[in-house]
Design a protein around this motif. Structure first.
Motif, PDB file in Angstrom:
ATOM      1  N   SER A  86       0.823  -1.211   0.000  1.00  0.00           N
ATOM      2  CA  SER A  86       0.000   0.000   0.000  1.00  0.00           C
ATOM      3  C   SER A  86       0.857   1.260   0.000  1.00  0.00           C
ATOM      4  O   SER A  86       0.555   2.227  -0.701  1.00  0.00           O
ATOM      5  CB  SER A  86      -0.919   0.015   1.225  1.00  0.00           C
ATOM      6  OG  SER A  86      -1.814  -1.054   1.153  1.00  0.00           O
ATOM      7  N   LYS A  89       2.801   1.444  -3.495  1.00  0.00           N
ATOM      8  CA  LYS A  89       1.921   1.694  -4.642  1.00  0.00           C
ATOM      9  C   LYS A  89       1.702   3.197  -4.840  1.00  0.00           C
ATOM     10  O   LYS A  89       1.593   3.678  -5.966  1.00  0.00           O
ATOM     11  CB  LYS A  89       0.590   0.966  -4.445  1.00  0.00           C
ATOM     12  CG  LYS A  89      -0.253   0.925  -5.684  1.00  0.00           C
ATOM     13  CD  LYS A  89      -1.465   0.055  -5.470  1.00  0.00           C
ATOM     14  CE  LYS A  89      -2.316   0.039  -6.713  1.00  0.00           C
ATOM     15  NZ  LYS A  89      -3.534  -0.724  -6.523  1.00  0.00           N
ATOM     16  N   LYS A  90       1.702   3.946  -3.745  1.00  0.00           N
ATOM     17  CA  LYS A  90       1.526   5.398  -3.806  1.00  0.00           C
ATOM     18  C   LYS A  90       2.701   6.091  -4.505  1.00  0.00           C
ATOM     19  O   LYS A  90       2.571   7.195  -4.983  1.00  0.00           O
ATOM     20  CB  LYS A  90       1.368   5.965  -2.395  1.00  0.00           C
ATOM     21  CG  LYS A  90       0.093   5.549  -1.715  1.00  0.00           C
ATOM     22  CD  LYS A  90       0.058   6.032  -0.278  1.00  0.00           C
ATOM     23  CE  LYS A  90      -1.118   5.412   0.459  1.00  0.00           C
ATOM     24  NZ  LYS A  90      -1.071   5.690   1.902  1.00  0.00           N
TER      25      LYS A  90
END
Length: 176
Positions: A86, A89-90
Motif C-alpha cells: 500500500s 503503490k503510492k
C-alpha cells in the motif's frame, strides 16, 4: 519500455554476494538516468550492503518474521507485505526491476504495485515471468553481473562500466 524513468524500484532480497553484484546495474541506471530516484527493496540480511551506495535515494528493508509458530509468522509476514504494498503503490514507480531469479513472491509483489513497466528474469519452467512487461532469460553460464545488466538493456543500450565497487559505512572505497 520507459524512455526516461523518474522513479525506479529495484528488488533484491537474496544473498549478500548477489547484492554486491547488483551495484554495477545501479551505477549504470544512475549514469543513464541521472535525475531518476532509485529505491531498493531488500531484506535485513543484505541491507548493510546497500547502506552506503551513492546511487540510491532510498533503501527499504523487508523484515521477515521467522520466530515462533510458522502459521503466525506467515500471517504477520503477509500483513507486513500488504502494508508495504500500500505504501509503495503510492510511489507510482515508472520502472520495477526484479533481480530475483526464482522467487515467486517478488514478481507478484511487483505486479501488485502497478508500475508503468516491469522487468525480470525468466528461469526455465517458471511461471513468474508472465507478470513482467519485459522478460530476460537468465543464463547460468554467464557471470551474474552480466545477467543483472541484461535487466536494463531494454531501457538503455548504453552500458559502459561493469566493474564492481563497494563502500564501507566509513565511506572508504574498496576496489573490486
Amino acid at each position: 519500455s520507459p524512455k526516461n524513468p523518474k522513479k525506479i524500484l529495484l528488488i533484491r532480497l537474496g544473498n549478500m554476494g548477489d547484492a554486491i553484484l547488483t551495484i554495477p546495474t545501479m551505477r549504470e541506471l544512475k549514469r543513464n538516468f541521472p535525475k531518476s530516484k532509485i529505491t531498493v527493496l531488500t531484506s535485513t540480511k543484505t541491507a548493510g550492503i546497500y547502506e552506503s551506495v551513492p546511487y540510491l535515494e532510498r533503501l527499504i528493508t523487508l523484515k521477515f518474521n521467522k520466530e515462533g509458530n510458522k502459521l503466525i509468522c506467515a500471517t504477520k509476514n503477509f500483513w507486513n507485505l500488504l502494508i508495504l504494498k500500500s505504501q509503495l503503490k503510492k510511489e507510482k514507480f515508472d520502472l520495477v526491476i526484479d533481480f530475483e531469479t526464482y522467487s515467486k513472491l517478488t514478481p507478484l509483489f511487483s505486479h501488485l504495485l502497478k508500475p508503468k513497466f516491469m522487468v525480470g528474469f525468466c528461469s526455465k519452467g517458471e511461471w513468474r515471468s508472465k507478470l513482467y512487461d519485459e522478460i530476460i532469460n537468465y543464463d547460468h553460464n554467464r557471470h551474474e553481473v552480466e545477467c543483472f545488466l541484461d535487466l536494463i538493456r531494454p531501457i538503455t543500450k548504453n552500458i559502459k562500466n561493469k566493474e564492481l565497487e563497494y563502500w564501507t559505512k566509513k565511506d572508504r572505497f574498496i576496489d573490486g
